[in-house]
Design a protein around this motif. Structure first.
Motif, PDB file in Angstrom:
ATOM      1  N   LEU A 196      13.549   2.166   1.089  1.00 41.75           N
ATOM      2  CA  LEU A 196      13.454   1.138  -0.070  1.00 41.75           C
ATOM      3  C   LEU A 196      13.538   2.028  -1.306  1.00 41.75           C
ATOM      4  CD1 LEU A 196      13.756  -1.636   0.186  1.00 41.75           C
ATOM      5  CD2 LEU A 196      11.113  -1.811  -0.219  1.00 41.75           C
ATOM      6  N   SER A 197      12.856   2.752  -1.538  1.00 40.63           N
ATOM      7  CA  SER A 197      12.598   3.751  -2.699  1.00 40.63           C
ATOM      8  C   SER A 197      14.013   4.358  -3.137  1.00 40.63           C
ATOM      9  CB  SER A 197      11.642   4.959  -2.624  1.00 40.63           C
ATOM     10  OG  SER A 197      12.050   5.644  -1.550  1.00 40.63           O
ATOM     11  N   PHE A 198      14.905   4.699  -2.300  1.00 39.21           N
ATOM     12  CA  PHE A 198      16.093   5.040  -2.554  1.00 39.21           C
ATOM     13  C   PHE A 198      17.047   3.786  -3.118  1.00 39.21           C
ATOM     14  CE2 PHE A 198      20.571   5.908  -1.434  1.00 39.21           C
ATOM     15  CZ  PHE A 198      20.954   7.052  -2.074  1.00 39.21           C
ATOM     16  N   SER A 199      16.951   2.795  -2.539  1.00 38.55           N
ATOM     17  CA  SER A 199      17.408   1.326  -3.248  1.00 38.55           C
ATOM     18  C   SER A 199      17.077   1.207  -4.704  1.00 38.55           C
ATOM     19  CB  SER A 199      17.261   0.299  -2.545  1.00 38.55           C
ATOM     20  OG  SER A 199      17.733   0.437  -1.019  1.00 38.55           O
ATOM     21  N   LEU A 200      15.707   1.354  -4.669  1.00 38.24           N
ATOM     22  CA  LEU A 200      15.190   1.237  -6.241  1.00 38.24           C
ATOM     23  C   LEU A 200      15.569   2.335  -7.258  1.00 38.24           C
ATOM     24  CD1 LEU A 200      13.337   0.004  -8.116  1.00 38.24           C
ATOM     25  CD2 LEU A 200      11.509   1.738  -7.209  1.00 38.24           C
ATOM     26  N   LEU A 201      15.914   3.321  -6.785  1.00 38.62           N
ATOM     27  CA  LEU A 201      16.326   4.482  -7.497  1.00 38.62           C
ATOM     28  C   LEU A 201      17.671   4.175  -7.849  1.00 38.62           C
ATOM     29  CD1 LEU A 201      15.026   7.269  -8.412  1.00 38.62           C
ATOM     30  CD2 LEU A 201      16.327   8.235  -6.739  1.00 38.62           C
ATOM     31  N   LEU A 202      18.584   3.978  -6.952  1.00 39.10           N
ATOM     32  CA  LEU A 202      20.114   3.642  -6.939  1.00 39.10           C
ATOM     33  C   LEU A 202      20.187   2.379  -8.219  1.00 39.10           C
ATOM     34  CD1 LEU A 202      22.984   3.961  -6.431  1.00 39.10           C
ATOM     35  CD2 LEU A 202      22.637   1.824  -4.841  1.00 39.10           C
ATOM     36  N   TRP A 203      19.520   1.504  -7.945  1.00 41.14           N
ATOM     37  CA  TRP A 203      19.385   0.142  -8.832  1.00 41.14           C
ATOM     38  C   TRP A 203      19.035   0.790 -10.254  1.00 41.14           C
ATOM     39  CZ3 TRP A 203      16.083  -4.827  -8.087  1.00 41.14           C
ATOM     40  CH2 TRP A 203      16.755  -5.940  -8.971  1.00 41.14           C
ATOM     41  N   ALA A 204      18.014   1.402 -10.726  1.00 41.91           N
ATOM     42  CA  ALA A 204      17.425   1.635 -11.698  1.00 41.91           C
ATOM     43  C   ALA A 204      18.512   2.868 -12.395  1.00 41.91           C
ATOM     44  CB  ALA A 204      16.131   2.355 -11.691  1.00 41.91           C
ATOM     45  N   THR A 205      18.876   3.633 -11.572  1.00 45.27           N
ATOM     46  CA  THR A 205      20.121   4.462 -12.106  1.00 45.27           C
ATOM     47  C   THR A 205      21.229   4.018 -12.718  1.00 45.27           C
ATOM     48  OG1 THR A 205      19.182   6.048 -10.588  1.00 45.27           O
ATOM     49  CG2 THR A 205      20.872   6.708 -11.924  1.00 45.27           C
ATOM     50  N   LEU A 206      21.626   2.841 -11.612  1.00 50.08           N
ATOM     51  CA  LEU A 206      22.948   2.509 -12.286  1.00 50.08           C
ATOM     52  C   LEU A 206      22.706   1.504 -13.446  1.00 50.08           C
ATOM     53  CD1 LEU A 206      24.423   0.454  -9.153  1.00 50.08           C
ATOM     54  CD2 LEU A 206      25.683   1.717 -10.812  1.00 50.08           C
TER      55      LEU A 206
END
Lengths: 706, 706
Positions: free
Chosen positions: A92-102
């Motif tokens: 889940l933290s990876f998804s968050l990271l992806l979202w925030a980075t995007l």
């Protein structure tokens, strides 16, 4: 010895526009020569330009809408796929990271272009256009470059998931389009199409810019009547009709149902039926008070924070984007408010921690575009929202919106305000329905509408235009009255604490803005007290050297000079004969319209009106004009180039009278004369804008001096 | 020796209003003394007055609507019962006689009261209000008596079955209500409530009258935004919102569904869905041309016929009523267009010569109120109308409407125009559908809407306001664009032939009306050519006898006098010091504010602002003021009562400049001065209204001299 005060430094930052029709003699002569047919051609051109403004503004709005929809869709799909893929695996933290980075990277691009290429494109641009129409030009505000940056910036901020809207900037975009088209040339592109030369002056350009603003409002809200309230006329209305029609047609075709014509604006509130609950006008007092109190915080938070280094601005924008994504994610994670997926019209339902066949409603709130969320809040049937979820969402979105406003990105404040207001309003409606055990007067959708109106009204403090816009957007006259009541309450409560957001913005930037009404406590002032004195006058036939010296005097930077009867023998001020502008003098010097002192009778006009028009609006500075020592001894005859009938008032004229004249005619200079028609002073925009009504009566403002 | 021309006879018939804020010294001093709290009180009073105007206008509209509905229902029932009873027995001619007599007698009463009690209540009153807002007062136009006669007259004409509407007169009614309330007294009732004394001057009264007109429009059409296009502001908008809300609430309660709020105006067009056929903009060119051609006939027929003897006017009105009834009856008899009674929403279906279970559709068209017929034409499904019936109806109604317009009854032209237009439009739509074998772009209801817009636009020639009103009445922004196109075409085509009906009306009555734009070919004129000269000036300290003589001079009847520096030694015109109005001089003379020539220094003010306000607006004539021979030798000091800073222009000012100043500031007098500030002439409304653009360039109008 006093320094002359023709026009107190308006500041080097801003330029005063000349909406006074008083043109020079050349112009008047051209007008006199113009025949009926030529006049009709000019009229037709006006309509053609307005149609073009409307069409282009509509197309720009379509472009923004379509690009945002596609990019946002793409982003949502990427994130959703990622969540679907990794949630099971605990990533889940990876998804968050992806979202925030995007989000952060998209916002970074948007912020970069604004901060480094065209800072004036930041924000919604509404205060800047308000100033332009009022008569103060903020540099670069109507340039092509600004438009391009604005459009890209808005797309990027919205796609970047910031708590912003794309509606406000449409007004700025429409204005730039109008300014460009009406001049028939682009100084940025160095291209002159040699058309519409007649319109190359401030008055005409102002009319078109207001048409462009109207077209922008109309494209944003599908409300072509809205801007009429700002005193616009047929042409402006025409432009806005065309704009909303263009947008409507293009979007209908794009969405595949060509004759449906159901999207008159970027945001449509959907249709409300006319049944109004009785509770609305009653409940609003408290509601509004709460709301307006909220606004104050909003305004203070957003205004007081100014970061001036472009790099930091970009970093801040990225930070906000990342925080927005994180907050959204955390809230989705925490709330776990599941709704059945059947019968809902959600574009991107996310299952996220919910059972099969259900979706996470908090995720919907964050994944939807704010426009859709607003409409959902208005129209979803009672019971669609969990009060806790809604409350949390409102609170978080409120703080995010506060932080976002003031970032160096192109973005509007309309939609976030509407969304926050709609959420509070709906919450209020739901509580009321709990309290009254669900009696008839508690349809939460109606409260959402009123809340949205109150929130927006509390922030921008426009009653009349907003009522019309909201009424048109709901497509129902019946709501007009409660909306107007709510807006008036919001304005009264809000005004008690602070000024509106736009006015604050204008005042913080020290713009000499003239409000429509003169301050009340200024009744005791007369022209004598208000005027600047003494004034630098020019003689009708003046030495070139004197003119150059006066124009070069950087300490004064005057823009208008009364012309008095030539009387070389005495230094006494003589009878007023006319008024000449700095820009006109510069054109005269540039074209060296001089004559030797000995051959005064030989004076021949070598200048045409075209020479003045070609120089408009970027007149060269005096420093760039070289005048030799011999030329300095020549004479210059101003009589054919000055305005022979400037507006004048006697010294005893009341401040109200002066103000009324200024506002009604859009004056830039008003000459104050004594009983013998001799110049005693001059009133300029700055003299009037200096005074405003403060807490302790009339106070003198410190206007921008830099 | 030339006659002085301060203000060329505006005519004894009309009075010029003073919308120029330039009040006398007393007023300025009061304004100066006013503090913040007092100012706020004035502001609040303004809003209260506007709310009262809105409520009262809404109530009057409700009253008219309810009374008309009941009386008309009663009449229809009587006639229908009679027809039902006698048709079988062959007594059809008796029914016709009853119908015609009923109508004629109702119309007779309506015409009697208008012709004998208050002739200014005839017609819709819109041209009169247009003149009032423009600055020309037609006697009795805003009196209470006029309102009463107007309301009764409208009810009687509509009940009498004339081809008229009740919407137009609402504008006049709203204006009278506004004028009455804002002054806080009624001169007709000789009652002074001692409130709102601050508003007793032309400028303030004008603002309220325009709010009243807005409230009237909004009550009539449920279109509160409509009048914004006439340059109105928040107050006016507020009044119109209140008015439409009041009407809506009262009518909803009256019709028994209190929270339905579905009747925002006297006429509602019903809701159109947004699907627009492609054909509309294409088809309209021809359609409009036809229609506008019709308008020309209408206008000529209706305008050229003027009967001036009141008795004959009453007889004519009765004749028209009887003819209307007869025509209706004959057409019902001839057409025999039967429709099944099932599924139709007809209020009074008449079987008349039809089989059982069917009704006569022509009878419906004549028995319905025109408002309902319009809505039916818009919304009835394709195939509801027999083209022959519709064509006959259109033609007959058109001629009846032409004849009716210009009768001495209170009645509006909006609804008949809409009805004729809707009928033609529907006919056009039906023909198109025949021609194209019923392809999709031929929904006749949409054509009816466009036809109605075109017909109305062709008659009243307003594009902007009508677009907004029609758009609001249809409740759909999507139709705005085609409606605007149609209205513009109608205006362009119509203007090619004749002026609009209201403008014709105004011009026929020789009212010195100032249009918004100066005529184009007037560019070559300057103030010098336009101004009246020489001007009668008063000295600052003037002999009473001189003042009385000047005011008594019936050949000039001047209203404004420049005040110049006292210089008894020379007859030469001296520097301008101020301007004083006839009304102010009359108040001074009435209160004998004189001082003996010997004791000039003893001059004491004994007049208060209240004395001027109490005399407003009916100042006594000079003949009623007695000044003895001794008093004639006294002196009168004008300096505290004159306006010390009248607007002035130099002689070289262009006509455009003068016109702009006049329109923007609502001036009544503009003093023309030379370079030494000496009075050389004066420009008044009449000087400007004299010139207009004719077929052969600028022509001088003959304005009312009687």
């Amino acid at each position: 010895n006093e320094i002359p005060h023709n026009e107190k430094l308006l500041s080097l930052k801003y330029e005063s526009l000349d909406y006074d029709n008083s043109e020079n003699q050349l112009f008047l002569e051209e007008e006199r020569r113009i025949n009926h047919a030529a006049f009709r051609t000019v009229e037709i051109k006006r309509w053609v330009i307005c149609a073009m403004i409307g069409i282009l503004t509509g197309l720009v709005a379509c472009f923004i809408d379509i690009v945002v929809e596609n990019l946002a869709g793409l982003k949502y799909r990427v994130v959703k796929d990622n969540i679907d893929k990794f949630t099971a695996k605990g990533g889940l933290s990876f998804s968050l990271l992806l979202w925030a980075t995007l989000n952060a990277s998209v916002v970074m691009v948007g912020s970069l272009i604004v901060a480094f290429i065209e800072p004036v494109a930041a924000g919604s641009g509404i205060p800047q256009i308000k100033c332009y129409l009022n008569g103060v030009k903020i540099p670069h505000v109507v340039r092509l470059k600004t438009l391009v940056i604005k459009v890209c910036g808005v797309i990027l901020s919205v796609v970047g998931g910031l708590a912003v809207g794309k509606e406000g900037p449409m007004i700025h975009s429409g204005s730039v389009i109008a300014a460009g088209i009406s001049q028939g040339r682009s100084t940025s592109l160095k291209r002159d199409f040699k058309i519409f030369e007649y319109f190359r002056r401030d008055t005409e350009k102002r009319d078109f810019v207001s048409a462009g603003a109207a077209a922008g409002v109309s494209a944003a809200f599908g409300a072509p009547v809205g801007l009429l309230t700002l005193g616009c006329i047929s042409l402006q209305f025409f432009a806005s009709m065309i704009s909303t029609f263009t947008l409507n047609s293009v979007l209908s075709v794009y969405h595949g149902n060509a004759w449906d014509l159901s999207s008159p604006g970027l945001i449509n509130f959907g249709r409300f039926d006319s049944e109004v609950g009785t509770g609305i006008p009653h409940g609003e007092g408290l509601d509004t008070a709460l709301r307006s109190f909220g606004d104050i915080n909003l305004s203070i938070i957003s205004i007081c924070r100014y970061i001036h280094r472009p790099c930091l601005q970009v970093v801040e924008a990225m930070l906000v984007a990342a925080v927005t994504a994180t907050v959204g994610f955390v809230m989705i994670y925490c709330s776990r408010d599941c709704q059945p997926i059947q019968g809902s019209s959600v574009a991107y339902p996310l299952q996220l921690f919910c059972a099969d066949g259900e979706y996470n409603s908090m995720a919907t709130a964050f994944f939807n575009t704010p426009e859709k969320s607003v409409v959902n809040l208005f129209h979803d049937p009672p019971g669609s929202y969990n009060p806790m979820t809604l409350g949390m969402f409102t609170l978080m979105y409120f703080f995010l919106a506060c932080w976002t406003y003031g970032l160096t990105v192109s973005a509007g404040v309309f939609i976030p305000s509407l969304l926050i207001g709609a959420a509070w309003g709906r919450l209020f409606g739901i509580s009321l329905s709990y309290l009254t055990k669900g009696s008839i007067w508690a349809d939460p959708g109606k409260y959402a509408l009123m809340g949205a109106a109150a929130q927006l009204g509390g922030i921008v403090r426009m009653t009349l235009s907003l009522t019309v816009i909201m009424m048109e957007a709901t497509g129902n006259v019946t709501y007009g009255f409660p909306i107007m009541l709510v807006l008036m309450t919001a304005k009264i409560v809000g005004d008690y604490f602070v000024e509106g957001l736009y006015d604050m913005h204008i005042q913080l930037q020290s713009v000499p803005f003239l409000h429509w009404e003169a301050p009340v406590t200024s009744h005791s002032l007369t022209a004598r007290e208000v005027m600047s004195t003494p004034v630098t006058c020019l003689r009708r036939i003046e030495r070139v050297g004197t003119v150059v010296d006066i124009l070069s005097d950087t300490s004064s930077n005057h823009n208008g000079f009364p012309v008095v009867e030539s009387n070389p023998d005495t230094t006494q001020v003589a009878g007023l004969r006319g008024l000449i502008l700095r820009s006109q003098l510069i054109v005269l010097l540039k074209h060296k319209v001089f004559v030797e002192r000995a051959n005064l009778s030989l004076v021949q006009r070598r200048l045409k009106l075209k020479d003045f028009r070609d120089a408009y609006p970027r007149f060269p500075p005096i420093q760039s004009i070289h005048v030799s020592q011999d030329e300095r001894e020549c004479m210059i005859d101003l009589s054919e180039f000055m305005n022979p009938s400037p507006y004048t008032v006697p010294q005893v004229t009341s401040w109200q009278g002066v103000f009324k004249l200024f506002r009604a005619l859009g004056l830039r200079h008003l000459v104050v004369v004594d009983n013998r028609n001799e110049v005693v002073g001059m009133v300029t925009r700055k003299d009037l804008a200096r005074y405003r009504l403060g807490k302790e009566g009339l106070e003198e403002l410190s206007l921008a001096q830099t």
